[in-house]
Motif scaffolding. Sequence first.
Motif, PDB file in Angstrom:
ATOM      1  N   LEU A  87       0.847  -1.192   0.000  1.00 47.48           N
ATOM      2  CA  LEU A  87       0.000   0.000   0.000  1.00 47.48           C
ATOM      3  C   LEU A  87       0.882   1.242   0.000  1.00 47.48           C
ATOM      4  O   LEU A  87       1.951   1.258   0.620  1.00 47.48           O
ATOM      5  CB  LEU A  87      -0.909   0.008   1.232  1.00 47.48           C
ATOM      6  N   PHE A  88       0.397   2.290  -0.678  1.00 50.39           N
ATOM      7  CA  PHE A  88       1.169   3.524  -0.813  1.00 50.39           C
ATOM      8  C   PHE A  88       0.258   4.728  -0.637  1.00 50.39           C
ATOM      9  O   PHE A  88      -0.880   4.725  -1.089  1.00 50.39           O
ATOM     10  CB  PHE A  88       1.806   3.624  -2.203  1.00 50.39           C
ATOM     11  N   LYS A  89       0.776   5.773  -0.006  1.00 49.65           N
ATOM     12  CA  LYS A  89       0.011   7.022   0.116  1.00 49.65           C
ATOM     13  C   LYS A  89      -0.043   7.741  -1.225  1.00 49.65           C
ATOM     14  O   LYS A  89      -1.044   8.349  -1.568  1.00 49.65           O
ATOM     15  CB  LYS A  89       0.616   7.923   1.181  1.00 49.65           C
ATOM     16  N   ASP A  90       1.024   7.720  -1.952  1.00 47.10           N
ATOM     17  CA  ASP A  90       1.097   8.333  -3.276  1.00 47.10           C
ATOM     18  C   ASP A  90       1.770   7.332  -4.196  1.00 47.10           C
ATOM     19  O   ASP A  90       1.682   6.132  -3.983  1.00 47.10           O
ATOM     20  CB  ASP A  90       1.885   9.650  -3.204  1.00 47.10           C
ATOM     21  N   GLU A  91       2.488   7.831  -5.166  1.00 49.30           N
ATOM     22  CA  GLU A  91       3.288   6.939  -5.997  1.00 49.30           C
ATOM     23  C   GLU A  91       4.455   6.432  -5.154  1.00 49.30           C
ATOM     24  O   GLU A  91       5.034   7.188  -4.377  1.00 49.30           O
ATOM     25  CB  GLU A  91       3.809   7.680  -7.234  1.00 49.30           C
ATOM     26  N   PRO A  92       4.777   5.160  -5.296  1.00 52.61           N
ATOM     27  CA  PRO A  92       5.856   4.620  -4.455  1.00 52.61           C
ATOM     28  C   PRO A  92       7.206   5.266  -4.756  1.00 52.61           C
ATOM     29  O   PRO A  92       7.547   5.509  -5.900  1.00 52.61           O
ATOM     30  CB  PRO A  92       5.875   3.131  -4.809  1.00 52.61           C
ATOM     31  N   LYS A  93       7.931   5.568  -3.669  1.00 49.23           N
ATOM     32  CA  LYS A  93       9.319   6.030  -3.758  1.00 49.23           C
ATOM     33  C   LYS A  93      10.139   4.919  -3.126  1.00 49.23           C
ATOM     34  O   LYS A  93      10.190   4.825  -1.913  1.00 49.23           O
ATOM     35  CB  LYS A  93       9.518   7.332  -2.982  1.00 49.23           C
ATOM     36  N   TRP A  94      10.729   4.093  -3.928  1.00 52.04           N
ATOM     37  CA  TRP A  94      11.349   2.895  -3.381  1.00 52.04           C
ATOM     38  C   TRP A  94      12.857   2.935  -3.306  1.00 52.04           C
ATOM     39  O   TRP A  94      13.503   1.912  -3.357  1.00 52.04           O
ATOM     40  CB  TRP A  94      10.882   1.653  -4.152  1.00 52.04           C
ATOM     41  N   GLU A  95      13.399   4.118  -3.159  1.00 57.26           N
ATOM     42  CA  GLU A  95      14.836   4.160  -2.950  1.00 57.26           C
ATOM     43  C   GLU A  95      15.130   3.573  -1.576  1.00 57.26           C
ATOM     44  O   GLU A  95      14.633   4.046  -0.560  1.00 57.26           O
ATOM     45  CB  GLU A  95      15.367   5.588  -3.011  1.00 57.26           C
ATOM     46  N   ALA A  96      15.912   2.510  -1.567  1.00 57.27           N
ATOM     47  CA  ALA A  96      16.379   1.935  -0.309  1.00 57.27           C
ATOM     48  C   ALA A  96      17.665   2.662   0.064  1.00 57.27           C
ATOM     49  O   ALA A  96      18.626   2.660  -0.700  1.00 57.27           O
ATOM     50  CB  ALA A  96      16.639   0.441  -0.475  1.00 57.27           C
ATOM     51  N   ILE A  97      17.655   3.297   1.215  1.00 52.24           N
ATOM     52  CA  ILE A  97      18.831   4.035   1.669  1.00 52.24           C
ATOM     53  C   ILE A  97      19.564   3.120   2.652  1.00 52.24           C
ATOM     54  O   ILE A  97      19.160   2.960   3.800  1.00 52.24           O
ATOM     55  CB  ILE A  97      18.421   5.378   2.304  1.00 52.24           C
ATOM     56  N   ASN A  98      20.600   2.481   2.150  1.00 45.35           N
ATOM     57  CA  ASN A  98      21.340   1.489   2.925  1.00 45.35           C
ATOM     58  C   ASN A  98      22.110   2.151   4.059  1.00 45.35           C
ATOM     59  O   ASN A  98      22.719   3.214   3.888  1.00 45.35           O
ATOM     60  CB  ASN A  98      22.295   0.701   2.038  1.00 45.35           C
ATOM     61  N   ARG A  99      22.081   1.502   5.213  1.00 44.48           N
ATOM     62  CA  ARG A  99      22.744   2.051   6.400  1.00 44.48           C
ATOM     63  C   ARG A  99      24.224   2.272   6.174  1.00 44.48           C
ATOM     64  O   ARG A  99      24.799   3.252   6.653  1.00 44.48           O
ATOM     65  CB  ARG A  99      22.517   1.127   7.600  1.00 44.48           C
ATOM     66  N   GLU A 100      24.846   1.374   5.425  1.00 50.86           N
ATOM     67  CA  GLU A 100      26.294   1.460   5.211  1.00 50.86           C
ATOM     68  C   GLU A 100      26.708   2.750   4.499  1.00 50.86           C
ATOM     69  O   GLU A 100      27.873   3.139   4.567  1.00 50.86           O
ATOM     70  CB  GLU A 100      26.790   0.250   4.432  1.00 50.86           C
ATOM     71  N   THR A 101      25.770   3.439   3.848  1.00 51.01           N
ATOM     72  CA  THR A 101      26.111   4.691   3.170  1.00 51.01           C
ATOM     73  C   THR A 101      26.207   5.869   4.133  1.00 51.01           C
ATOM     74  O   THR A 101      26.732   6.918   3.764  1.00 51.01           O
ATOM     75  CB  THR A 101      25.052   5.052   2.095  1.00 51.01           C
ATOM     76  N   ASN A 102      25.643   5.706   5.344  1.00 49.52           N
ATOM     77  CA  ASN A 102      25.592   6.782   6.336  1.00 49.52           C
ATOM     78  C   ASN A 102      24.818   8.010   5.863  1.00 49.52           C
ATOM     79  O   ASN A 102      24.995   9.103   6.394  1.00 49.52           O
ATOM     80  CB  ASN A 102      27.005   7.201   6.777  1.00 49.52           C
ATOM     81  N   LYS A 103      23.958   7.827   4.855  1.00 51.52           N
ATOM     82  CA  LYS A 103      23.131   8.933   4.360  1.00 51.52           C
ATOM     83  C   LYS A 103      21.966   9.148   5.318  1.00 51.52           C
ATOM     84  O   LYS A 103      21.237   8.224   5.641  1.00 51.52           O
ATOM     85  CB  LYS A 103      22.601   8.608   2.957  1.00 51.52           C
ATOM     86  N   ILE A 104      21.822  10.366   5.771  1.00 52.24           N
ATOM     87  CA  ILE A 104      20.743  10.723   6.693  1.00 52.24           C
ATOM     88  C   ILE A 104      19.840  11.741   5.995  1.00 52.24           C
ATOM     89  O   ILE A 104      20.281  12.839   5.656  1.00 52.24           O
ATOM     90  CB  ILE A 104      21.290  11.314   8.009  1.00 52.24           C
ATOM     91  N   THR A 105      18.594  11.357   5.792  1.00 50.14           N
ATOM     92  CA  THR A 105      17.622  12.245   5.159  1.00 50.14           C
ATOM     93  C   THR A 105      16.688  12.823   6.224  1.00 50.14           C
ATOM     94  O   THR A 105      16.736  12.431   7.392  1.00 50.14           O
ATOM     95  CB  THR A 105      16.783  11.485   4.116  1.00 50.14           C
ATOM     96  N   GLU A 106      15.818  13.706   5.793  1.00 44.42           N
ATOM     97  CA  GLU A 106      14.844  14.293   6.709  1.00 44.42           C
ATOM     98  C   GLU A 106      13.966  13.203   7.333  1.00 44.42           C
ATOM     99  O   GLU A 106      13.643  13.269   8.525  1.00 44.42           O
ATOM    100  CB  GLU A 106      13.978  15.309   5.969  1.00 44.42           C
ATOM    101  N   ALA A 107      13.596  12.186   6.540  1.00 42.64           N
ATOM    102  CA  ALA A 107      12.757  11.099   7.066  1.00 42.64           C
ATOM    103  C   ALA A 107      13.470  10.375   8.207  1.00 42.64           C
ATOM    104  O   ALA A 107      12.856  10.061   9.229  1.00 42.64           O
ATOM    105  CB  ALA A 107      12.394  10.109   5.961  1.00 42.64           C
ATOM    106  N   ARG A 108      14.745  10.122   8.059  1.00 41.07           N
ATOM    107  CA  ARG A 108      15.497   9.434   9.107  1.00 41.07           C
ATOM    108  C   ARG A 108      15.620  10.322  10.345  1.00 41.07           C
ATOM    109  O   ARG A 108      15.434   9.859  11.476  1.00 41.07           O
ATOM    110  CB  ARG A 108      16.886   9.019   8.601  1.00 41.07           C
TER     111      ARG A 108
END
Length: 178
Positions: A148-169
């Motif tokens: 189920l999706f609220k809008d169109e799916p955004k399926w970028e998996a942000i892997n922990r090993e990248t250490n990328k921190i987004t607003e969602a995180r």
Amino acid sequence: MVAFFYHDDKDTADNFTEEHNSGVEVTEQKLKEIGVLYFNIENTDDLNSLASERNYKNRDEITLNLNSFNGDIDAFNAKMAQFYKEHYHEDEEIRYIIDGEGYFDVRDGGDKWIRAKLNKNDLLILPAGIYHRFTLSSNQRNIKAVRLFKDEPKWEAINRETNKITEARTEYVSSIKV
């Protein structure tokens, strides 16, 4: 029947589809504290009602088993490894199990894995920003689910090993701090 428990942390590349139950159960309340919601949904009307309440506008079905990869074991194993890599998404992840069995692992506030064993009629909602991973169970190696999706799916998996921190995180981490 759904079961929530701490993972025993004894998985390897060869056995991550095993149960790995540490023997320490986790309550639905504990899951709620980290933003994870569980529902048992018996019919389509109840699924539609929940979707409407939570403003999920789109859905699809996915089947994950060797047949869904035309018997290509290498492609199947590559996809399984991808799903099991620790990651988060910028949107909620919602899965309603139609058939089969699988495990969702989520990190608790202390960075320990909690494993959710899901079967037919189980629905799990993971909040945006939570580290998680997924695998089929070794018992069935098959699952059919509604996503189920609220809008169109955004399926970028942000892997922990990248250490990328987004607003969602960042928002997720703030939401579970005591």
